[in-house]
Design a protein around this motif. Structure first.
Motif, mmCIF file in Angstrom:
data_model
loop_
_atom_site.group_PDB
_atom_site.id
_atom_site.type_symbol
_atom_site.label_atom_id
_atom_site.label_comp_id
_atom_site.label_asym_id
_atom_site.label_seq_id
_atom_site.Cartn_x
_atom_site.Cartn_y
_atom_site.Cartn_z
ATOM 1 N N GLY A 51 6.814 27.873 28.493
ATOM 2 C CA GLY A 51 7.797 27.531 29.520
ATOM 3 C C GLY A 51 7.519 28.181 30.860
ATOM 4 O O GLY A 51 6.390 28.583 31.176
ATOM 5 N N GLY A 52 8.568 28.322 31.654
ATOM 6 C CA GLY A 52 8.431 28.795 33.024
ATOM 7 C C GLY A 52 7.921 30.214 33.163
ATOM 8 O O GLY A 52 7.254 30.542 34.157
ATOM 9 N N ILE A 53 8.194 31.075 32.189
ATOM 10 C CA ILE A 53 7.737 32.464 32.298
ATOM 11 C C ILE A 53 6.219 32.525 32.253
ATOM 12 O O ILE A 53 5.576 33.174 33.083
ATOM 13 C CB ILE A 53 8.353 33.329 31.183
ATOM 14 N N GLY A 54 5.612 31.859 31.258
ATOM 15 C CA GLY A 54 4.158 31.866 31.137
ATOM 16 C C GLY A 54 3.478 31.182 32.308
ATOM 17 O O GLY A 54 2.487 31.684 32.855
ATOM 18 N N LEU A 55 4.010 30.034 32.724
ATOM 19 C CA LEU A 55 3.425 29.298 33.846
ATOM 20 C C LEU A 55 3.445 30.137 35.117
ATOM 21 O O LEU A 55 2.423 30.272 35.810
ATOM 22 C CB LEU A 55 4.193 27.995 34.068
ATOM 23 N N ASN A 56 4.595 30.712 35.420
ATOM 24 C CA ASN A 56 4.707 31.512 36.645
ATOM 25 C C ASN A 56 3.854 32.774 36.573
ATOM 26 O O ASN A 56 3.325 33.221 37.599
ATOM 27 C CB ASN A 56 6.168 31.880 36.894
ATOM 28 N N TYR A 57 3.707 33.355 35.367
ATOM 29 C CA TYR A 57 2.870 34.550 35.257
ATOM 30 C C TYR A 57 1.440 34.227 35.662
ATOM 31 O O TYR A 57 0.801 34.977 36.421
ATOM 32 C CB TYR A 57 2.886 35.127 33.836
ATOM 33 N N TYR A 58 0.886 33.118 35.181
ATOM 34 C CA TYR A 58 -0.500 32.793 35.502
ATOM 35 C C TYR A 58 -0.655 32.382 36.953
ATOM 36 O O TYR A 58 -1.709 32.594 37.564
ATOM 37 C CB TYR A 58 -1.031 31.718 34.551
ATOM 38 N N GLY A 65 -1.631 27.188 42.091
ATOM 39 C CA GLY A 65 -2.271 25.873 42.191
ATOM 40 C C GLY A 65 -2.764 25.358 40.863
ATOM 41 O O GLY A 65 -3.034 26.129 39.927
ATOM 42 N N GLY A 66 -2.894 24.042 40.777
ATOM 43 C CA GLY A 66 -3.328 23.403 39.546
ATOM 44 C C GLY A 66 -4.751 23.729 39.167
ATOM 45 O O GLY A 66 -5.120 23.657 37.998
ATOM 46 N N THR A 141 -11.510 28.078 42.955
ATOM 47 C CA THR A 141 -11.343 27.363 44.225
ATOM 48 C C THR A 141 -10.453 26.158 43.989
ATOM 49 O O THR A 141 -10.071 25.853 42.868
ATOM 50 C CB THR A 141 -12.701 26.893 44.770
ATOM 51 N N GLU A 142 -10.140 25.474 45.066
ATOM 52 C CA GLU A 142 -9.299 24.282 44.951
ATOM 53 C C GLU A 142 -10.117 23.034 44.622
ATOM 54 O O GLU A 142 -9.576 21.947 44.530
ATOM 55 C CB GLU A 142 -8.527 24.061 46.261
#
Length: 330
Positions: A51-58, A65-66, A141-142
């Motif tokens: 969920g949001g915790i893991g996503l925001n941590y990374y 960015g993706g 990089t992007e």
């Protein structure tokens, strides 16, 4: 698939079910109550990383960015799917060789090993950089070059979540089987199956876990000191979506927000994640080992008794008293 023969008494009871009955059935069926609590804890813990915790941590540790933190989370999601499919495929093999509680022990050990390894290697516990990133000199990089995500010790970001999800998936299979056994027990004990009503607890525990996870996410970010950072990123995303800022201004705002994150902030997030994971799965383990009474042998007796009643064509519900309950008194 072949439809099972309908029981008119059971169907009549199901048609009369209400929202209040959803809670009544859990209150009166102790074995179901145990599994509903464990199912809720499973969904809560499982959502911490995915969920949001893991996503925001990374995002905060690898980069926004993706093609940076988002790409790492995407790879973790791939290993999540692989672990869940693998654990579900392996469960029937294990079930033929050992009882459910022994499978639960194995799943819990794997789960805790994965959580501990994830904690020690993927968070900056021994310096300003996580071990999983320290040996990787490849700069994300992007563009479309994602080689950095597999370099150095980045494998720690995938191996330990895989172990955690594999163990969690094994635990979930045990919970599902016990959940179904508790439905059989409800029919055996109270003469009323209520399968559709009881099954409604599965999506309900998902929603309850998701709702609580939102509150926990707020608490984690607040105590870790990154709430203002996450809010700034969210605001920038909204402004870019509404075209109130340019792409260049968006990049500047994201960089300014990311510059406020320190290793101490990431450590606190890591502590929260491992505390939640360990607390949830250890609690599930203890609750089931101490309180769940429907063993394989007892479940077989329950099914035999139910089939005997159906064969005899009993039209009235048969309620088993606590005194002669084969689950509680044998």
């Amino acid at each position: 698939c072949q439809e099972r023969a309908r029981d008119e008494a059971v169907e009549e009871a199901s048609e009369k079910s209400s929202l209040v009955d959803l809670f009544k059935v859990v209150v009166k069926n102790p074995q179901l109550r145990i599994i509903v609590i464990c199912m809720f804890l499973y969904y809560l813990a499982n959502g911490v990383i995915t969920g949001g915790i893991g996503l925001n941590y990374y995002y905060l540790s690898v980069g926004y960015g993706g093609s940076q933190g988002g790409f790492v989370v995407t790879l973790i999601s791939v290993f999540y799917v692989a672990a869940m499919i693998g654990s579900q495929a392996l469960y029937p093999v294990l079930a033929k060789k050992m009882p459910k509680k022994k499978i639960l022990i194995i799943g819990t050990i794997i789960c805790l090993v994965g959580a501990l390894g994830f904690f020690l290697t993927c968070f900056p516990m021994f310096g300003d950089t996580p071990l999983s990133l320290s040996a990787n000199t490849y700069v994300p990089t992007e563009g479309m070059d994602f080689g950095w995500a597999l370099g150095g010790m980045m494998w720690c970001n995938y191996l330990f979540p895989f172990l955690f999800f594999f163990g969690a998936g094994t635990i979930y299979m045990v919970i599902l089987v016990m959940f179904q056994d508790s439905i059989d027990y409800n029919e055996y004990r109270f003469g009323d199956r209520r399968e559709s009503l009881i099954s409604a607890w599965r999506p309900l525990t998902v929603k309850l876990g998701s709702a609580l996870l939102r509150g926990i996410q707020f608490l984690v970010f607040l105590t870790a000191g990154v709430m203002s950072t996450v809010t700034a990123i969210s605001t920038a995303e909204q402004n870019l979506s509404s075209k109130s800022i340019t792409a260049e201004q968006f990049d500047q705002q994201i960089k300014a927000a990311m510059d406020t994150v320190a290793p101490e902030n990431l450590r606190i997030i890591g502590l929260w994640i491992v505390i939640i994971l360990v607390a949830c799965f250890v609690t599930v383990f203890v609750i089931i080992m101490l309180n769940y009474k429907i063993s394989e042998e007892k479940h077989l007796k329950i099914v035999e008794e139910i089939e005997k009643r159906h064969a005899e064509g009993e039209s009235e519900p048969v309620e088993v008293t606590a005194e002669n309950d084969i689950v509680l008194n044998s």
